[in-house]
Design a protein around this motif. Structure first.
Motif, mmCIF file in Angstrom:
data_model
loop_
_atom_site.group_PDB
_atom_site.id
_atom_site.type_symbol
_atom_site.label_atom_id
_atom_site.label_comp_id
_atom_site.label_asym_id
_atom_site.label_seq_id
_atom_site.Cartn_x
_atom_site.Cartn_y
_atom_site.Cartn_z
ATOM 1 N N LEU A 148 0.857 -1.181 0.000
ATOM 2 C CA LEU A 148 0.000 0.000 0.000
ATOM 3 C C LEU A 148 0.895 1.233 0.000
ATOM 4 N N HIS A 178 -1.259 -1.245 -4.422
ATOM 5 C CA HIS A 178 -2.289 -0.213 -4.384
ATOM 6 C C HIS A 178 -1.595 1.124 -4.131
ATOM 7 N N GLN A 271 -3.085 0.724 8.136
ATOM 8 C CA GLN A 271 -3.637 0.259 6.856
ATOM 9 C C GLN A 271 -5.155 0.389 6.823
ATOM 10 N N TRP A 278 -8.874 4.499 0.196
ATOM 11 C CA TRP A 278 -8.969 3.697 -1.030
ATOM 12 C C TRP A 278 -10.431 3.432 -1.386
#
Length: 478
Positions: A148, A178, A271, A278
């Motif tokens: 990420l 990502h 996260q 996201w």
């Protein structure tokens, strides 16, 4: 001649009508009374100078999260995953007796964030750009499941291309990548950079507050800097992706910044913050793993703040942190434009006998912000706050040391933009050993700084004083 004068008169009248309409909008939507008054007066009196800036900077209420049900479902799912992780890592939920007194001082933050302090973490300081990106690149190269990545600024220079190469290599190896970058902060990022990553299997998107991009909206930027690898290690701090952050800009070099490397249960909170951003952009959630062990003895809390919060999390966090200080509060920031709550907290800390120090840059990177910072610097010095200007180069780090046991490192500056207009992320750590490391780092920084004297304001000429007073009027949007 008469027709020309009539035409000019109509244009001026139209501008004033639009200014009045915009002033009404500012009164109804600006979050602070000071900001509402400043915009309303300026828009009514001089609309020809302020209408266009208001289009870019005026909105201070965030209306982007319109699909609340779906967003809250995503947040609930992410929270559930983090809670499952906490039950699996029983050591992470245990509050150590040595840190319990410090945690009691920050109980309000526990409740403000809706998150628990987590024990069992390991945190390491990364004190410059090269050290930071060497550690990030090493972690990325070891990724087996996912990476990420989120930055406010990404540049297509040698550092940006190195990140580009490593992410493509991981994607080619089957790792899910990502990547979020801010659409305004990275406005100069070449399309070929993005498209080549996408073609190589990297899921990359620009963060925007609306589904349809609005170039007039400069507020509500995603200022977070996050890298997470496999759910086991995370990086948070002040660096963006660009040669500037390695000292590549001669005007600002050497660049002084700080990042941290984290492992343990706190990675789940970090996260989770990424997953919420996201989800807003893509309407999907990345498949995340949870930390598999508690490798250290540090207690941490991730402080994620932004304009979508029900309360003004950024300002409340800073105010509470200052109020919690009993012996000292040392702060470093590139900008010093605090709101009234933080100003009052700093002054009260001085009156309590707390050692209050603020480390700022001596070189400007943004003229207006720097002039407003100078005004607030002199105001704070007169109130007893000790303020230092870092001499070697530009200081960009955002670090806070509280007493002998608590440290915060992240992306938030000491200004209204970070308190209310940007999405930010800091990590608060409670550990006497880590606090000692941060103290040594900051003492080295203070040794390279010059203290602002209490009589310095008296030596400032009239014109620079006027400039500072005018600049501070823009504090609500700085």
């Amino acid at each position: 001649m008469a027709e020309s004068l009539l035409s000019i008169g109509l244009e001026v009248a139209t501008l004033h009508v639009l200014g009045i309409i915009a002033a009404c909008h500012a009164i109804m939507n600006t979050r602070t009374s000071q900001g509402a008054v400043a915009w309303a007066v300026a828009l009514v009196s001089v609309p020809y100078l302020t209408l266009i800036p208001y289009l870019f900077l005026g909105r201070s209420r965030f209306a982007g999260y319109v699909d609340e049900h779906r967003f809250n479902s995503a947040r609930a799912r992410a929270r559930t995953e983090a809670d499952v992780n906490q039950s699996q890592l029983t050591v992470a939920a245990r509050r150590d007796a040595a840190t319990e007194p410090a945690l009691r001082r920050f109980l309000a933050l526990d409740r403000l964030m809706g998150r628990r302090f987590l024990a069992g973490n390991q945190v390491g300081l990364l004190e410059n750009g090269r050290e930071t990106f060497d550690a990030i690149f090493e972690a990325i190269d070891q990724a087996r499941r996912y990476v990420l990545v989120q930055f406010f600024i990404v540049r297509d220079d040698s550092l940006g291309r190195e990140l580009h190469r490593r992410l493509l290599a991981r994607a080619a190896a089957g790792v899910k990548v990502h990547f979020l970058y801010d659409g305004i902060g990275s406005h100069a990022l070449a399309r070929r950079y993005v498209e080549s990553l996408r073609a190589g299997g990297v899921q990359i998107h620009a963060f925007s507050v609306r589904r349809v991009s609005n170039r007039f909206q400069l507020n509500f930027r995603n200022h977070r800097k996050i890298v997470v690898v496999d759910g086991q290690v995370a990086f948070v701090g002040g660096h963006n992706v660009g040669e500037d952050y390695l000292g590549g800009n001669p005007r600002l070099s050497p660049w002084r910044d700080t990042h941290i490397r984290l492992a343990g249960p706190i990675v789940a909170q970090i996260q989770r913050t990424f997953s919420e951003d996201w989800y807003w952009v893509t309407q999907t959630l990345p498949e995340l793993a949870m930390p598999e062990e508690a490798p250290g003895d540090m207690t941490c809390l991730a402080i994620a703040s932004g304009p979508a919060d029900h309360q003004e999390t950024g300002s409340l966090f800073m105010t509470q942190a200052i109020q919690a200080a009993r012996r000292r509060i040392w702060l470093t920031s590139p900008y010093f434009v605090p709101d009234s709550a933080v100003q009052s907290a700093l002054r009260l800390a001085v009156l309590r006998g707390v050692d209050v120090r603020v480390l700022l840059p001596c070189r400007p990177d943004h003229f207006t912000v720097y002039q407003a910072s100078l005004f607030h610097t002199y105001e704070a010095v007169r109130a007893g706050v000790r303020i230092y200007r870092y001499q070697p180069g530009f200081l960009h780090q955002k670090v806070m040391l509280i007493d002998d046991d608590t440290v915060a490192v992240g992306s938030a500056n000491l200004d209204n933009r970070s308190f209310r207009l940007n999405f930010e992320l800091s990590v608060l750590t409670v550990s006497p050993e880590f606090a000692a490391q941060a103290q040594a780092m900051l003492l080295a920084d203070f040794a390279l700084a010059k203290e602002v004297g209490p009589g310095e304001w008296e030596t400032v000429p009239l014109l620079p004083r006027v400039v500072m007073h005018v600049a501070r009027l823009f504090a609500p949007v700085l």
